[in-house]
Design an enzyme around this catalytic site. Structure first.
Site, mmCIF file in Angstrom:
data_model
loop_
_atom_site.group_PDB
_atom_site.id
_atom_site.type_symbol
_atom_site.label_atom_id
_atom_site.label_comp_id
_atom_site.label_asym_id
_atom_site.label_seq_id
_atom_site.Cartn_x
_atom_site.Cartn_y
_atom_site.Cartn_z
ATOM 1 N N GLY A 8 -3.656 89.919 33.686
ATOM 2 C CA GLY A 8 -2.301 89.862 33.122
ATOM 3 C C GLY A 8 -1.621 91.222 33.164
ATOM 4 O O GLY A 8 -0.411 91.323 32.993
ATOM 5 N N GLY A 9 -2.426 92.273 33.348
ATOM 6 C CA GLY A 9 -1.878 93.619 33.533
ATOM 7 C C GLY A 9 -1.073 94.118 32.347
ATOM 8 O O GLY A 9 -1.261 93.674 31.202
ATOM 9 N N GLY A 43 10.363 106.941 31.508
ATOM 10 C CA GLY A 43 10.057 106.557 32.878
ATOM 11 C C GLY A 43 8.582 106.270 33.100
ATOM 12 O O GLY A 43 7.747 106.482 32.210
ATOM 13 N N ALA A 74 8.419 92.571 35.929
ATOM 14 C CA ALA A 74 7.325 91.641 36.193
ATOM 15 C C ALA A 74 7.720 90.575 37.207
ATOM 16 O O ALA A 74 6.943 90.238 38.105
ATOM 17 C CB ALA A 74 6.903 90.989 34.880
ATOM 18 N N ALA A 85 15.372 100.357 29.030
ATOM 19 C CA ALA A 85 15.050 99.102 28.338
ATOM 20 C C ALA A 85 13.890 99.273 27.355
ATOM 21 O O ALA A 85 13.970 98.821 26.205
ATOM 22 C CB ALA A 85 14.715 98.025 29.370
ATOM 23 N N ILE A 86 12.817 99.941 27.770
ATOM 24 C CA ILE A 86 11.632 100.040 26.899
ATOM 25 C C ILE A 86 11.961 100.851 25.644
ATOM 26 O O ILE A 86 11.653 100.438 24.525
ATOM 27 C CB ILE A 86 10.446 100.642 27.676
ATOM 28 C CG1 ILE A 86 10.006 99.676 28.784
ATOM 29 C CG2 ILE A 86 9.271 100.948 26.741
ATOM 30 C CD1 ILE A 86 8.915 100.209 29.703
ATOM 31 N N HIS A 88 28.903 71.544 26.621
ATOM 32 C CA HIS A 88 29.538 71.950 25.361
ATOM 33 C C HIS A 88 28.814 71.305 24.188
ATOM 34 O O HIS A 88 28.454 70.137 24.287
ATOM 35 C CB HIS A 88 30.995 71.493 25.350
ATOM 36 C CG HIS A 88 31.683 71.792 24.051
ATOM 37 N ND1 HIS A 88 32.143 73.047 23.735
ATOM 38 C CD2 HIS A 88 31.939 71.000 22.968
ATOM 39 C CE1 HIS A 88 32.680 73.019 22.524
ATOM 40 N NE2 HIS A 88 32.578 71.798 22.027
HETATM 41 C C1 LIG Z 1 6.630 98.107 26.911
HETATM 42 C C2 LIG Z 1 7.002 97.416 28.194
HETATM 43 C C3 LIG Z 1 7.850 96.330 28.165
HETATM 44 C C4 LIG Z 1 8.177 95.684 29.343
HETATM 45 N N1 LIG Z 1 9.026 94.613 29.284
HETATM 46 C C5 LIG Z 1 9.343 93.970 30.426
HETATM 47 C C6 LIG Z 1 10.188 92.831 30.403
HETATM 48 O O1 LIG Z 1 10.654 92.411 29.342
HETATM 49 N N2 LIG Z 1 10.460 92.209 31.564
HETATM 50 C C7 LIG Z 1 9.963 92.649 32.762
HETATM 51 O O2 LIG Z 1 10.233 92.049 33.795
HETATM 52 N N3 LIG Z 1 9.179 93.738 32.823
HETATM 53 C C8 LIG Z 1 8.845 94.398 31.684
HETATM 54 N N4 LIG Z 1 8.012 95.478 31.748
HETATM 55 C C9 LIG Z 1 7.518 95.917 33.070
HETATM 56 C C10 LIG Z 1 6.350 95.034 33.533
HETATM 57 O O3 LIG Z 1 5.325 95.074 32.583
HETATM 58 C C11 LIG Z 1 5.862 95.518 34.865
HETATM 59 O O4 LIG Z 1 6.935 95.553 35.783
HETATM 60 C C12 LIG Z 1 4.793 94.603 35.423
HETATM 61 O O5 LIG Z 1 3.673 94.553 34.575
HETATM 62 C C13 LIG Z 1 4.357 95.066 36.809
HETATM 63 O O6 LIG Z 1 3.371 94.216 37.293
HETATM 64 P P1 LIG Z 1 2.268 94.732 38.315
HETATM 65 O O7 LIG Z 1 1.433 93.551 38.629
HETATM 66 O O8 LIG Z 1 2.909 95.461 39.416
HETATM 67 O O9 LIG Z 1 1.435 95.826 37.521
HETATM 68 P P2 LIG Z 1 0.656 95.793 36.144
HETATM 69 O O10 LIG Z 1 1.129 94.753 35.242
HETATM 70 O O11 LIG Z 1 0.692 97.200 35.671
HETATM 71 O O12 LIG Z 1 -0.818 95.425 36.555
HETATM 72 C C14 LIG Z 1 -1.602 96.281 37.325
HETATM 73 C C15 LIG Z 1 -3.049 95.985 37.044
HETATM 74 O O13 LIG Z 1 -3.856 96.693 37.979
HETATM 75 C C16 LIG Z 1 -5.020 97.147 37.330
HETATM 76 N N5 LIG Z 1 -5.566 98.237 38.144
HETATM 77 C C17 LIG Z 1 -4.996 99.456 38.360
HETATM 78 N N6 LIG Z 1 -5.757 100.185 39.216
HETATM 79 C C18 LIG Z 1 -6.823 99.408 39.521
HETATM 80 C C19 LIG Z 1 -7.958 99.608 40.370
HETATM 81 N N7 LIG Z 1 -8.146 100.736 41.075
HETATM 82 N N8 LIG Z 1 -8.874 98.621 40.458
HETATM 83 C C20 LIG Z 1 -8.707 97.455 39.762
HETATM 84 N N9 LIG Z 1 -7.643 97.219 38.940
HETATM 85 C C21 LIG Z 1 -6.708 98.180 38.839
HETATM 86 C C22 LIG Z 1 -4.538 97.533 35.958
HETATM 87 O O14 LIG Z 1 -5.599 97.536 35.022
HETATM 88 C C23 LIG Z 1 -3.502 96.442 35.667
HETATM 89 O O15 LIG Z 1 -4.081 95.361 34.979
HETATM 90 C C24 LIG Z 1 7.655 96.136 30.580
HETATM 91 C C25 LIG Z 1 6.788 97.234 30.613
HETATM 92 C C26 LIG Z 1 6.469 97.862 29.433
HETATM 93 C C27 LIG Z 1 5.532 99.038 29.494
#
Ligand SMILES: Cc1cc2nc3c(=O)[nH]c(=O)nc-3n(C[C@H](O)[C@H](O)[C@H](O)COP(=O)(O)OP(=O)(O)OC[C@H]3O[C@@H](n4cnc5c(N)ncnc54)[C@H](O)[C@@H]3O)c2cc1C
Length: 472
Positions: free
Chosen positions: A43-44, A278, A326, A188-189, A451
């Protein structure tokens, strides 16, 4: 050699966030033998430390606000108390539920999941430091997608310590609510956390280098949100940068004295500093050094479908650059996998990706701002319509805000749409679909909006751009 090492996968995905796990599901649907390697939680950031847990906390703030205002609706509810630890517990439970849900989806789609840290180790090979006690292993795959996400930028002298300096992670699981919170960064954050802690009763100040908060949004939207937040008691210091930050003893604890330069040359005092200035891509220790993968400003350089300079290696989501959202990550994952599978996906059109900020009031937008359209030399028509005259909004007691649309004058193309107000994040998709379908003002005008709904404001904003409003 273990069974894992004997297998050649069609696809290996590094990172189980919304980019990686969605890519893995799509690959499995297309019949690819898929392995996903995640070093932490499925779920990251999104499900565990980002989108979802923040929205759970903000929901608690909404409930608090609503109960505070209950008498406006003829409901006598007494004085509500914020129970921060219960709010945090709920937020963590929501995140955990979704994390389990991704585990279920991996099983359902027969995606092999390895808990470990992966790096490139030669063409079509990953070396994995296992977290499940199995030491190191290797995985072979025809294609490798890097979906390792991003993390918060750390400012010098303000390293998150879980006590008086927070990143978003600490802000999601505070031991107690700060009395005085200083937020650095009004994206946003930053604004979402500022909104949450303000609702809880903290004295909140926000410092932003740009000349307005939510600087990527339309100027009218930034101005409206700034006015609303100030009205609720938030202190906003735009056009200002941090010159120094000193931690000084105070009783048994500490307080921060943060001096600003730029427009506001003053020193702010806070118990907790939240750095939301950032993010940087997770590009380290991925074995990129010996490869042709190119990194620019902490992000992997890709083509429109995620291909990097290295054959068979792709990057999607936050690690592949902005917008850091996301839904952008998931969509890139799907397009990348479909391209690998030989299908013909559409490249992602960045200007059609909606962005939402769940502050109070909420903000949602898609496409060009009015200023960007003018800068691009477009001749435009702009329409604006307020919630204050919308029947449903009046019935809900949610009359703050408006919708604004920007059309190309000659073609009628919807260039951009911008909304501020209650639950606008649930409405913006209407405009996003219109952009995706290349709708013109005529089609939007001909669309029947139900409406009474707040979405009627979206219709009226379109009419307003052509001096045809009905209800004002
Ligand atoms: C506080 C906050 C609020 C947010 N709110 C929103 C929102 O409302 N709407 C929205 O669209 N976005 C939001 N975002 C942004 C959103 O969370 C990210 O854009 C999104 O999670 C990116 O997805 P991703 O899959 O690229 O990376 P991530 O979700 O960061 O997932 C990457 C994964 O890779 C794993 N990983 C990293 N390196 C390795 C490795 N070498 N080997 C194995 N695993 C690894 C990590 O553990 C992680 O689980 C928010 C972010 C934050 C911090």
């Amino acid at each position: 050699m273990s069974k894992l090492e004997q297998t050649e996968y069609d696809l290996a995905v590094v990172g189980g966030g919304p980019g990686g796990y969605v890519a893995a599901i799509r690959a499995a649907q297309l019949g690819m033998k898929t392995v996903l390697i995640e070093k932490d939680q499925l779920g990251g950031v999104c499900l565990n430390w980002g989108c979802i847990p923040t929205k759970a906390l903000l929901r608690s703030a909404d409930v608090l606000r609503l109960v505070r205002e209950a008498s406006r609706f003829g409901v006598q509810a007494g004085v509500p108390q914020a129970d921060l630890q219960a709010m945090v517990a709920r937020s963590r439970a929501v995140a955990a539920e979704l994390n389990r849900g991704v585990g279920y989806l991996m099983k359902k789609n027969k995606v092999t999941v390895i808990n470990g840290t992966a790096r490139l180790a030669g063409r079509g090979r990953l070396a994995i430091e296992r977290k499940d006690g199995d030491g190191q292993s290797h995985v072979r795959a025809k294609h490798i997608i890097l979906a390792t996400g991003a993390r918060a930028r750390v400012l010098p002298g303000l390293v998150p310590d879980g006590e008086s300096v927070w990143s978003y992670r600490e802000a999601l699981v505070p031991r107690q609510a700060p009395r005085r919170l200083l937020v650095i960064g009004a994206g946003a954050i930053g604004i979402e956390f500022a909104s949450f802690y303000l609702a809880l009763g903290a004295e909140v100040s926000v410092v932003e280098m740009a000349d307005r908060i939510l600087p990527v949004e339309d100027e009218d939207i930034s101005a409206h949100v700034a006015k609303a937040l100030r009205k609720d008691g938030m202190h906003l210091y735009t056009g200002s940068r941090i010159v120094s930050a000193d931690k000084r003893p105070l009783g048994a604890g500490h307080e921060w004295h943060v001096s600003l330069g730029g427009k506001h040359q003053e020193t702010l005092v806070a118990d907790v500093v939240l750095v939301a200035a950032g993010i940087v891509g997770n590009v380290e220790k991925l074995g990129l050094e010996g490869s042709a993968v190119k990194v620019e400003r902490t992000h992997i350089v890709t083509d429109a479908f995620g291909a990097t300079g290295e054959p068979g290696v792709y990057a999607i989501g936050d690690v592949a650059g902005p917008p850091w959202l996301a839904h952008k990550a998931s969509h890139e994952g799907v397009a990348c996998v479909e391209k690998i599978a030989g299908l013909h996906p559409h490249p992602l059109e960045a200007s059609s990706i909606a962005a939402c900020t769940y502050s109070h009031p909420q903000v949602a937008s898609v496409g060009m701002t009015e200023a960007a359209a003018r800068q691009a030399g477009r001749r435009i028509r702009v329409g604006k319509f307020p919630f204050s005259v919308n029947g449903k909004a009046i019935a809900l007691g949610a009359t703050d805000g408006f919708a604004k649309v920007v059309f190309d004058e000659s073609s009628g193309e919807l260039l951009g749409a911008h909304m501020v107000g209650e639950e606008v994040t649930e409405m913006i998709q209407g405009y996003a679909i219109a952009r995706q379908l290349e709708s013109t003002e005529a089609e939007l005008m001909a669309t029947v909006f139900p409406h009474p709904t707040q979405s009627e404001v979206m219709h009226e904003a379109v009419l307003a751009a052509y001096q045809r409003t009905l209800h004002i």
